[in-house]
Design a protein around this motif. Structure first.
Motif, PDB file in Angstrom:
ATOM      1  N   THR A  34       2.941  16.270  10.920  1.00 63.61           N
ATOM      2  CA  THR A  34       1.813  15.683  11.654  1.00 63.61           C
ATOM      3  C   THR A  34       2.127  14.279  12.148  1.00 63.61           C
ATOM      4  N   TYR A  35       3.284  13.750  11.777  1.00 64.15           N
ATOM      5  CA  TYR A  35       3.636  12.370  12.157  1.00 64.15           C
ATOM      6  C   TYR A  35       5.148  12.261  12.271  1.00 64.15           C
ATOM      7  N   ARG A  48       0.812  -1.221   0.000  1.00 66.61           N
ATOM      8  CA  ARG A  48       0.000   0.000   0.000  1.00 66.61           C
ATOM      9  C   ARG A  48       0.849   1.279   0.000  1.00 66.61           C
ATOM     10  N   ARG A  83       1.156  12.182   4.626  1.00 67.40           N
ATOM     11  CA  ARG A  83       1.020  11.956   3.176  1.00 67.40           C
ATOM     12  C   ARG A  83       2.360  11.706   2.507  1.00 67.40           C
ATOM     13  N   LEU A 141       1.507   6.418   6.819  1.00 66.85           N
ATOM     14  CA  LEU A 141       0.896   6.716   5.518  1.00 66.85           C
ATOM     15  C   LEU A 141      -0.432   5.977   5.331  1.00 66.85           C
ATOM     16  N   VAL A 142      -0.490   4.693   5.678  1.00 64.50           N
ATOM     17  CA  VAL A 142      -1.748   3.945   5.444  1.00 64.50           C
ATOM     18  C   VAL A 142      -2.862   4.365   6.401  1.00 64.50           C
ATOM     19  N   THR A 143      -2.469   4.909   7.544  1.00 65.92           N
ATOM     20  CA  THR A 143      -3.508   5.347   8.492  1.00 65.92           C
ATOM     21  C   THR A 143      -3.909   6.798   8.252  1.00 65.92           C
ATOM     22  N   GLY A 144      -3.274   7.434   7.295  1.00 69.24           N
ATOM     23  CA  GLY A 144      -3.645   8.814   6.967  1.00 69.24           C
ATOM     24  C   GLY A 144      -3.061   9.863   7.897  1.00 69.24           C
ATOM     25  N   GLN A 145      -2.109   9.468   8.738  1.00 72.20           N
ATOM     26  CA  GLN A 145      -1.502  10.438   9.652  1.00 72.20           C
ATOM     27  C   GLN A 145      -0.440  11.294   8.941  1.00 72.20           C
ATOM     28  N   ARG A 154      -0.303   7.533  -4.952  1.00 76.10           N
ATOM     29  CA  ARG A 154       0.505   8.708  -5.253  1.00 76.10           C
ATOM     30  C   ARG A 154       1.788   8.321  -6.008  1.00 76.10           C
ATOM     31  N   SER A 184       1.899   6.959  -0.567  1.00 78.71           N
ATOM     32  CA  SER A 184       0.947   5.874  -0.824  1.00 78.71           C
ATOM     33  C   SER A 184       1.180   5.305  -2.215  1.00 78.71           C
TER      34      SER A 184
END
Lengths: 385, 144
Positions: A76-77, A9, A105, A99-103, A228, A225
């Protein structure tokens, strides 16, 4: 079984590295920024887009410094992986989780290390009074990582009948691959069996050629991701699987106080790594195995299932580990002959193999195993293209 | 000579060092399930309970693995290189092991045992040496 949430992913879309050298002028912070800037340029991504950072707990350049130097976006992460070299592949795994949890990009993971001068060796700073784990070893002159490894390998030889000839196979495979890579410290310097066996003792049964180089360098990867990644200029290299491992008997380098020190942490990481993986030891095309010291490579051939326990010595014979053999290892020269970045050069080299751009390219390679240590709490990844 | 010595006032390990100062080699024994453990820690990993006593060991063991340290080393040790380092498995509490050095006699240097004599399985007996007001370290003497 539920599929892994990270499998395929996330992709590595940029790699960056400084020169590998001795006594480089630039500070560790500057080297860090050079590598990250190069990785972002390779990925075709503006630094302002970076919102995630992943590094080692022992990294000396912190997130604020990286952000300030390179003009990153708001972060943010940010995560760190523990246990020295054992945390290398975990920096990639943790980046993927963000990245997979959206925390995040766009996440950058890196390692920088200036250790080419003797006074920069961590063991040189051993305190006059030691505590915790060290109090049971340091007072007896078991100080350097090589001391623990020598004790491990003496027992390994006793248990399995392995010899230093087998360690020589590891050293020679790494050197042969470094000889193909102009940037490697050992490019242009060949290693034959006689030279290996003439190496001075560092801690008998380990000699000079069983020990990794000490160098100055920094290396970084950029991850996004899988969606992307398709828009990035380079061929995406997907993170297929990630594992970590700690045994109940874990010690930092060897678990020599434990019930069975031959049951290393790599066995735990391997079980996790293969749980969701489409690739198993039998169809992994190329491997970058942590080689701070040659015995770890033998051990990992067993831990990661390429052969049975005790059989790595014979597995290493007849060029198996060199380009053209069943399992070429450390195709960039590894820590033994390219440079030492706590194994981060293994990650960079793995990406090159999957892109098809290695100086020791394995034809049609579709999967690459990368490991970080084995005796220490460990981590590993499988990359695919 | 700058020595490397243990910090002896940690709650979980001070019992070992107090006994060492009296010339006694001790390991922890769980008061609930009787499991012996080393290096020391507060919980028994087998029955997950706290509470232990320090039990005396015979002081005999066998070399479980060994290596020979060469330069470069810390100044405190460099004059003795090459010297053997060992892990000793305790005869009365296998698989518990201690790391240490070999000495030919109770007062000999850590390079006093010939390399040819050092083998896996070599039987050894503990001797303690005072190294500081609060520290006595265990060393291992080959016994025939």
């Amino acid at each position: 079984m539920e599929p892994s949430i990270i499998k395929d992913r996330v992709a590595i879309v940029g790699i960056g590295e400084t020169r590998v050298g001795k006594a480089l002028q630039a500070s560790e912070q500057e080297l860090t920024c050079q590598a990250i800037a190069a990785a972002l340029a390779d990925a075709g991504i503006d630094p302002k887009e970076v919102d995630g950072l992943s590094s080692f707990s022992i990294e000396t350049t912190d997130e604020e410094a990286v952000s300030r130097n390179l003009g990153l976006g708001d972060l943010t992460y940010f995560v760190r992986s523990p246990h020295g070299g054992g945390g290398g592949c975990a920096t990639v795994g943790y980046a993927a989780m963000g990245l997979v949890t959206g925390q995040a990009r766009v996440t950058v993971a890196w390692r920088a290390r200036k250790r080419s001068k003797p006074e920069q060796r961590p063991w040189m700073g051993t305190a006059p009074r030691v505590k915790d784990r060290l109090m049971w070893t340091n007072p007896f002159g078991i100080i350097r990582p090589v001391d623990e490894l020598a004790l491990f390998f003496r027992r390994y030889m006793h248990e399995w009948g392995a010899t230093r000839e087998h360690l020589c196979n590891i050293a020679m495979a790494c050197r042969a691959h470094a000889n193909r890579k102009p940037e490697s410290i050992m490019y242009g310097r060949t290693l034959d069996r006689d030279t290996y066996f003439s190496g001075r003792w560092i801690c008998d049964p380990l000699s000079l050629y069983d020990c990794c180089l000490e160098t100055d360098l920094a290396q970084a990867v950029v991850m996004v991701s899988a969606d992307r990644a398709k828009d990035c200029p380079n061929k995406p290299v997907y993170l297929h699987s990630f594992g970590q491992g700690i045994t109940i008997d874990s010690g930092m380098l060897g678990s020599l106080f434990g019930v069975n020190p031959m049951h290393t942490q790599g066995y735990i990481a391997a079980e996790m790594l293969y749980r969701y993986s489409d690739f198993k030891a039998s169809n992994i095309d190329v491997a970058q195995l942590y080689d701070s010291f040659t015995p770890w490579v033998l051990q990992q051939l067993e831990s990661y299932g390429f052969c049975k326990p005790g059989e790595a010595g014979s597995f290493s014979e007849n060029g198996t580990l060199e380009l053209g053999g069943r399992l070429p290892i450390n195709t960039g020269g590894g820590s033994l002959s390219d440079g030492y970045s706590h194994g981060y050069n293994h990650i960079i080299e793995g990406v090159k193999q999957m892109r098809g751009t290695s100086t020791a390219q394995v034809a049609d390679a579709q999967s690459c195993l990368i490991t970080s240590s084995d005796g220490a709490p460990t981590s590993a990844i499988i990359l695919r293209n | 000579m700058a020595e490397v010595l243990p910090k002896t006032d940690d709650e979980d390990t001070e019992g070992f060092w107090k006994a060492a100062k009296q010339g006694r080699l001790v390991v922890q024994k769980c008061t609930s399930c009787g499991e012996a453990r080393f290096p020391p820690h507060p919980y028994c990993g087998k029955c997950r309970k706290t509470g232990h006593e320090w039990i005396d060991c015979s002081g005999y063991g066998r070399v479980w693995t060994y290596a020979f340290v060469y330069k470069p080393m810390l100044p405190a040790f460099e004059a003795y290189t090459p010297f053997p380092i060992v892990y000793v498995e305790l005869e009365d509490h296998p698989p518990l092991r201690l790391a240490g050095n070999l000495v030919a006699t109770p007062d000999a240097d850590i390079n006093s045992v010939d390399q040819d004599r050092v083998k896996i399985g070599l039987r050894v007996k503990v001797v303690f040496r005072d190294r500081a007001e609060d520290v006595a370290l265990p060393y291992w003497m080959p016994v025939e």
